[in-house]
Scaffold this active site. Structure first.
Site, PDB file in Angstrom:
ATOM      1  N   HIS A  10      41.305  72.920 -22.002  1.00  0.00           N
ATOM      2  CA  HIS A  10      42.633  72.975 -22.612  1.00  0.00           C
ATOM      3  C   HIS A  10      43.184  74.384 -22.541  1.00  0.00           C
ATOM      4  O   HIS A  10      42.443  75.359 -22.636  1.00  0.00           O
ATOM      5  CB  HIS A  10      42.573  72.459 -24.053  1.00  0.00           C
ATOM      6  CG  HIS A  10      42.423  70.969 -24.089  1.00  0.00           C
ATOM      7  ND1 HIS A  10      41.711  70.306 -25.047  1.00  0.00           N
ATOM      8  CD2 HIS A  10      42.900  70.017 -23.244  1.00  0.00           C
ATOM      9  CE1 HIS A  10      41.753  69.004 -24.793  1.00  0.00           C
ATOM     10  NE2 HIS A  10      42.460  68.802 -23.706  1.00  0.00           N
TER      11      HIS A  10
ATOM     12  N   GLU B 100      44.558  64.866 -17.180  1.00  0.00           N
ATOM     13  CA  GLU B 100      43.181  64.359 -17.058  1.00  0.00           C
ATOM     14  C   GLU B 100      42.572  64.737 -15.710  1.00  0.00           C
ATOM     15  O   GLU B 100      41.375  65.033 -15.633  1.00  0.00           O
ATOM     16  CB  GLU B 100      43.134  62.847 -17.288  1.00  0.00           C
ATOM     17  CG  GLU B 100      43.547  62.399 -18.693  1.00  0.00           C
ATOM     18  CD  GLU B 100      42.822  63.089 -19.844  1.00  0.00           C
ATOM     19  OE1 GLU B 100      41.701  63.613 -19.651  1.00  0.00           O
ATOM     20  OE2 GLU B 100      43.386  63.126 -20.955  1.00  0.00           O
TER      21      GLU B 100
HETATM   22 ZN    ZN Z   1      42.613  67.168 -22.562  1.00  0.00          ZN
END
Ligand code: ZN
Ligand code: ZN
Length: 184
Positions: free
Chosen positions: A147, A138
């Site tokens: 990602h 995070e």
């Molecule tokens: Zn993520």
């Protein structure tokens, strides 16, 4: 306080050894970018009661971010990470391990589904390992990372706890390069 803030957001308990382990790991990594880590006094989950969904018994993840973002900006920090023991969800998702906003520079992670007890096991080290991965993930989003397709990179998306256990605690070389550009 120019670095990263960590704040426990507590319903029953956010264990100290878990926070300590997260803070130690985040500190040793982000110190290379000149960022320190400060633990703030814990906050009650009551402050976030607007995000509680009684039918689901879960809290809506996104409702944590504006309040965390406000605390961050008041303290002039670069990022803030909330760590909570309640279960989180988002629209269209049964649950989430965590959530971040690169605009608010705020993130929240939930220990609820990281606890081996949730899957009928007991393993302290595993909880700590998972918590470090979710925190690093995070915070990566807070600092602009998306990602990553590399399944071993901590920025790989975790659909389930199996993905979390498979990936490592660290950013891959490509992700580190991006962080260097952002945090240089
Ligand atoms: Zn993520
Ligand atoms: Zn990566």
């Amino acid at each position: 306080m120019a670095g990263i803030l960590v704040i426990p957001i507590v319903a029953k308990e956010v264990e100290r050894d878990v926070i300590r382990a997260i803070v130690d790991y985040v500190r040793q990594f982000y110190s290379k970018f000149g960022l320190g880590v400060t633990i703030l006094p814990k906050m009650s989950i009551r402050r976030f009661s607007a995000g509680y969904n009684e039918i689901r018994g879960q809290f809506l993840g996104r409702t944590f971010l504006p309040i965390l973002g406000m605390i961050r900006s008041e303290l002039r920090a670069k990022a803030i990470l909330g760590i909570t023991d309640v279960d989180l969800y988002e629209e269209g998702l049964n649950f989430i391990f965590g959530l971040a906003s690169p605009y608010l520079k705020a993130a929240i992670i939930s220990l609820y589904r990281l606890k081996p007890e949730f899957y009928g096991e007991r393993n302290r080290e595993l909880l700590i390992d998972r918590s470090i991965k979710e925190a690093m993930h995070e915070l990566g989003h807070v600092f602009g990372l998306d990602h990553c397709p590399n399944p071993k990179c901590v920025m790989h998306f975790s659909n389930s706890i199996i993905d979390t256990d498979f990936k490592g605690r660290d950013y891959c070389d490509k992700c580190i390069k991006k962080l260097e550009v952002t945090l240089g």
